[in-house]
Design an enzyme around this catalytic site. Structure first.
Site, PDB file in Angstrom:
ATOM      1  N   ARG A  76     -10.832  -8.321  -2.718  1.00 20.49           N
ATOM      2  CA  ARG A  76     -11.805  -9.419  -2.809  1.00 20.49           C
ATOM      3  C   ARG A  76     -13.195  -8.911  -2.429  1.00 20.49           C
ATOM      4  NH1 ARG A  76     -11.730 -12.571   0.808  1.00 20.49           N
ATOM      5  NH2 ARG A  76     -10.299 -11.456   2.167  1.00 20.49           N
ATOM      6  N   LYS A 218      -7.261 -16.718  -3.431  1.00 17.77           N
ATOM      7  CA  LYS A 218      -7.999 -17.119  -2.248  1.00 17.77           C
ATOM      8  C   LYS A 218      -9.081 -18.153  -2.577  1.00 17.77           C
ATOM      9  CE  LYS A 218      -6.184 -15.067   1.396  1.00 17.77           C
ATOM     10  NZ  LYS A 218      -4.778 -14.684   1.198  1.00 17.77           N
ATOM     11  N   HIS A 238      -3.612 -20.196   7.457  1.00 20.98           N
ATOM     12  CA  HIS A 238      -3.389 -18.877   6.862  1.00 20.98           C
ATOM     13  C   HIS A 238      -2.181 -18.265   7.559  1.00 20.98           C
ATOM     14  CE1 HIS A 238      -4.944 -14.570   5.941  1.00 20.98           C
ATOM     15  NE2 HIS A 238      -4.265 -15.035   4.932  1.00 20.98           N
ATOM     16  N   SER A 256      -5.153  -9.980   7.347  1.00 25.70           N
ATOM     17  CA  SER A 256      -4.565  -9.090   6.346  1.00 25.70           C
ATOM     18  C   SER A 256      -3.942  -7.851   6.997  1.00 25.70           C
ATOM     19  CB  SER A 256      -5.657  -8.675   5.361  1.00 25.70           C
ATOM     20  OG  SER A 256      -5.087  -7.909   4.341  1.00 25.70           O
ATOM     21  N   LYS A 260       2.391 -10.775   7.814  1.00 25.29           N
ATOM     22  CA  LYS A 260       2.851 -12.111   7.390  1.00 25.29           C
ATOM     23  C   LYS A 260       3.915 -12.020   6.292  1.00 25.29           C
ATOM     24  CE  LYS A 260      -1.234 -13.635   6.215  1.00 25.29           C
ATOM     25  NZ  LYS A 260      -1.976 -12.421   6.621  1.00 25.29           N
ATOM     26  N   THR A 261       3.604 -11.254   5.240  1.00 27.16           N
ATOM     27  CA  THR A 261       4.537 -11.168   4.107  1.00 27.16           C
ATOM     28  C   THR A 261       5.785 -10.387   4.498  1.00 27.16           C
ATOM     29  OG1 THR A 261       2.722 -11.340   2.538  1.00 27.16           O
ATOM     30  CG2 THR A 261       4.770 -10.390   1.716  1.00 27.16           C
ATOM     31  N   ASP A 275       1.988 -16.834   2.786  1.00 31.52           N
ATOM     32  CA  ASP A 275       0.548 -16.727   3.086  1.00 31.52           C
ATOM     33  C   ASP A 275      -0.225 -18.009   3.389  1.00 31.52           C
ATOM     34  OD1 ASP A 275      -1.540 -14.747   3.338  1.00 31.52           O
ATOM     35  OD2 ASP A 275      -2.434 -15.583   1.547  1.00 31.52           O
ATOM     36  N   ARG A 340      -0.667  -3.885  -4.753  1.00 36.38           N
ATOM     37  CA  ARG A 340      -0.007  -5.186  -4.557  1.00 36.38           C
ATOM     38  C   ARG A 340       0.995  -5.491  -5.645  1.00 36.38           C
ATOM     39  NH1 ARG A 340      -1.493  -8.893  -0.133  1.00 36.38           N
ATOM     40  NH2 ARG A 340      -3.428  -8.057   0.679  1.00 36.38           N
TER      41      ARG A 340
HETATM   42  P1  ATP Z   1      -2.252 -10.180   3.587  1.00 41.36           P
HETATM   43  O1  ATP Z   1      -2.871 -11.382   4.252  1.00 41.36           O
HETATM   44  O2  ATP Z   1      -3.282  -9.200   3.126  1.00 41.36           O
HETATM   45  O3  ATP Z   1      -1.262 -10.539   2.529  1.00 41.36           O
HETATM   46  P2  ATP Z   1      -0.041  -9.662   5.456  1.00 41.36           P
HETATM   47  O4  ATP Z   1      -0.275 -10.238   6.807  1.00 41.36           O
HETATM   48  O5  ATP Z   1       0.882 -10.385   4.551  1.00 41.36           O
HETATM   49  O6  ATP Z   1      -1.460  -9.355   4.748  1.00 41.36           O
HETATM   50  P3  ATP Z   1       1.778  -7.488   5.067  1.00 41.36           P
HETATM   51  O7  ATP Z   1       1.645  -7.466   3.578  1.00 41.36           O
HETATM   52  O8  ATP Z   1       3.012  -8.055   5.627  1.00 41.36           O
HETATM   53  O9  ATP Z   1       0.497  -8.188   5.704  1.00 41.36           O
HETATM   54  O10 ATP Z   1       1.511  -6.013   5.559  1.00 41.36           O
HETATM   55  C1  ATP Z   1       2.054  -5.407   6.711  1.00 41.36           C
HETATM   56  C2  ATP Z   1       2.127  -3.905   6.402  1.00 41.36           C
HETATM   57  O11 ATP Z   1       2.356  -3.167   7.567  1.00 41.36           O
HETATM   58  C3  ATP Z   1       3.255  -3.614   5.448  1.00 41.36           C
HETATM   59  O12 ATP Z   1       2.843  -2.602   4.569  1.00 41.36           O
HETATM   60  C4  ATP Z   1       4.356  -3.106   6.395  1.00 41.36           C
HETATM   61  O13 ATP Z   1       5.241  -2.217   5.774  1.00 41.36           O
HETATM   62  C5  ATP Z   1       3.540  -2.389   7.444  1.00 41.36           C
HETATM   63  N1  ATP Z   1       4.165  -2.300   8.791  1.00 41.36           N
HETATM   64  C6  ATP Z   1       4.410  -1.160   9.459  1.00 41.36           C
HETATM   65  N2  ATP Z   1       4.937  -1.411  10.663  1.00 41.36           N
HETATM   66  C7  ATP Z   1       5.029  -2.750  10.790  1.00 41.36           C
HETATM   67  C8  ATP Z   1       5.507  -3.610  11.836  1.00 41.36           C
HETATM   68  N3  ATP Z   1       5.972  -3.142  12.983  1.00 41.36           N
HETATM   69  N4  ATP Z   1       5.457  -4.943  11.601  1.00 41.36           N
HETATM   70  C9  ATP Z   1       4.963  -5.433  10.452  1.00 41.36           C
HETATM   71  N5  ATP Z   1       4.493  -4.661   9.444  1.00 41.36           N
HETATM   72  C10 ATP Z   1       4.535  -3.320   9.595  1.00 41.36           C
HETATM   73 MN    MN Z   2       0.618 -11.256   2.655  1.00 42.10          MN
END
Ligand code: ATP
Ligand code: MN
Length: 549
Positions: A76, A218, A238, A256, A260-261, A275, A340
């Site tokens: 973004r 978004k 969020h 980010s 979360k995911t 999300d 992604r």
């Molecule tokens: P966005 O808002 O951009 O979608 P998000 O909060 O959904 O972000 P995730 O997509 O879940 O974030 O990204 C977390 C990243 O960190 C993943 O690539 C995951 O493999 C990595 N990771 C490594 N160690 C950990 C951990 N202990 N807990 C969570 N994620 C981890």
């Molecule tokens: Mn996510």
């Protein structure tokens, strides 16, 4: 092999699927569109994939997912996102670095440029969909796309109406996505040649010059963060969400990359969404109908649900193949770190249908602390919970290319400032009231560094983070002892099933204890400094939850 099956399926589907729906021309004319030839309305994913392949804008990987490049932008552009300053937004929007005003005359110019551009296109993709799983709050959205893959993203990410629902579909909002349009910054009152413009008066989101699919996602999130709290008295958040076997809902806030995911995809719990959600008087519901997962360093072993979602119908962005193959190299970040994949929610085995759960029992604030200071899991008092929510802390590793490896802190109110049109206090107040009313457990989870800051320590094992979250959800952390963090004040468990006890207190994991104490104080000062702007407007209970140095 899967690839072959997929092709046979494609041909079968093309033969059995009824002819493409015809889009009512009068709607287009009303919008000012004259280009009524070659409109692909409500195409099936198979048709969109075929269109993308025909145009040479994508290829299938070895598991049958469509792989595309989003072009100049692979993320973004918050600095190029504008909100039209008009009688609706003037006194309601919290104007700041993320809510940048644009004069109405510029909206008119940009919209006219967009129409002229679209009217000259050889073909166009239009789709109707819903946001908000709870029918009481449903938002009808029509998207008009230059690219078939932007249209597929919309199919994957929003709620898909039935044929019956389409019969009397009237759009509340329109999203125009035109990556190929280059704007003149001076003429259009913008910063650069690209823009995402939100007009609450016209109920339109105009995306010009960027193909990044997340702009649409978004953009819609942003308008819901206005409509729901401001017009319907409903809290928008969020966060990701899932439900346990006993029907207990958990939500996971975080900026980010905090997890979360990743962490909401849990084989033991049903996924509500990854999300964007709302919390009403009687439920939690997802805004979307799909997930948008990061794929950098993805492995089947660590994230089986996401890995297996990369199949026919999934849309993968900005990845590279191993040379000479159609095999994705998930470790390749040469186009972007932000690789992604989007896919409909039901690509995850245990998705809740509809995407609605009860009032949350547990809230997790996820932070990826690259300073290695915050405990991997801790329990927060109501005051501390509000303090953390308003702070919205995470820390990234800054500018790796330039050789700078210092962690850089981010404080983003409500864990989502870039998407919040109203003052953060509006959301914080609503959350505080709900947490109190429903006596929700609140946990702070550091998915970032342990054993030292970035450069010395390591990111905590995903396996351990999952264990700690499961223990909290299953009530196992209600039965253990706690110690108070000397600087941040949260309660840190002294044991947790499945996790080595010595990693629970971060100080134990640092070889140099003095360095840990110093870094804690350093981070505490960053929190205190950031909070100065909120201090006057919050209760003494929240103020008392500040770290002490
Ligand atoms: P966005 O808002 O951009 O979608 P998000 O909060 O959904 O972000 P995730 O997509 O879940 O974030 O990204 C977390 C990243 O960190 C993943 O690539 C995951 O493999 C990595 N990771 C490594 N160690 C950990 C951990 N202990 N807990 C969570 N994620 C981890
Ligand atoms: Mn996510």
């Amino acid at each position: 092999m899967r690839f072959l099956y997929y092709f046979c399926g494609l041909i079968k589907d093309c033969l059995s699927v009824p002819t493409t729906m015809v889009f009512p021309t009068r709607h287009l004319l009303k919008l000012g569109l004259r280009n009524t030839e070659n409109i692909h309305y409500q195409s099936s994913p198979e048709e969109l994939i075929a269109d993308t392949l025909r145009l040479g804008e994508g290829v299938l990987n070895d598991t049958g997912a469509l792989v595309i490049k989003t072009g100049e932008f692979t993320g973004r552009c918050p600095k190029d996102k504008f909100t039209v300053l008009d009688e609706i937004t003037k006194d309601t929007v919290h104007w700041n670095d993320f809510n940048i005003p644009l004069e109405p005359k510029y909206f008119d110019i940009i919209f006219q440029k967009m129409l002229d551009y679209i009217n000259a296109l050889p073909e166009l993709w239009i789709r109707d969909g819903f946001a908000c799983a709870d029918p009481r709050y449903r938002l009808n959205v029509r998207t008009v796309n230059e690219k078939p893959w932007n249209n597929q993203f919309f199919y994957n990410m929003f709620l898909r109406p039935t044929d019956e629902e389409l019969e009397d579909f009237t759009p509340d909002w329109h999203v125009f996505s035109v990556p190929g349009l280059t704007l003149d910054s001076k003429e259009c009152g913008i910063r650069h040649h690209n823009a995402a413009v939100v007009s609450f008066k016209h109920k339109m989101i105009l995306i010009a010059g960027s193909g990044y699919t997340g702009e649409t996602k978004k953009g819609i999130f942003t308008i819901l963060n206005y409509i729901l709290p401001h017009e319907k008295n409903v809290l928008s958040m969020h966060c990701s969400a899932n439900i346990g076997k006993k029907g207990d809902t958990a939500i996971f806030f975080g900026l980010s990359g905090t997890g979360k995911t990743t962490l909401s995809a849990d084989p033991n719990r049903k996924l509500i969404g990854d999300d964007e959600h709302a919390w009403t008087d009687d439920n939690v519901f997802n805004f979307e109908g799909g997930c948008y997962a990061k794929t950098i360093n993805l492995t089947e072993e660590k994230e089986p649900d996401i890995f297996n979602a990369i199949r026919p119908g999934a849309l993968v962005e900005n990845v590279k193949f191993f040379p000479g193959t159609n095999n994705i190299n998930f470790d390749d970040a040469s186009i972007t770190e932000n690789t992604r994949v989007s896919y409909p929610l039901d690509f995850i085995n245990n998705a809740a249908e509809p995407s609605i759960g009860g009032i949350p029992k547990n809230i997790f604030f996820l932070t990826c602390d690259a300073f290695g200071v915050l405990p991997p899991i801790s329990r927060l008092t109501p005051g501390q919970a509000m303090y953390q929510f308003i702070s919205g802390y995470t820390a990234k590793v800054a500018g790796t290319e330039a050789g700078v490896t210092e962690p850089k802190s981010t404080f983003s109110a409500c864990f989502g400032a870039p998407f919040l049109p109203l003052h953060p206090g509006v959301y914080a107040k609503m959350l505080g009231k709900k947490m109190q009313e429903h006596k929700v457990n609140v946990w702070l989870v550091n998915t970032g560094w342990t054993g030292g800051e970035y450069g010395t320590g390591n990111r905590i094992k995903l396996k351990y983070t999952r264990q700690m979250i499961s223990a909290a959800l299953e009530g196992k952390l209600d039965k253990v002892g706690y110690e108070k963090h000397p600087v941040f004040g949260m309660e840190v468990p002294v044991e947790c099933e499945g996790v080595p006890a010595e990693i629970l207190n971060p100080r134990n994991t640092w070889e140099d204890k003095n360095a840990y104490d110093e870094k804690s104080k350093y981070l505490a000062k960053l929190f205190i400094k950031n909070f100065e702007k909120y201090a006057a407007g919050v209760s003494s209970e929240i103020l008392a939850a500040a770290p002490s140095v």
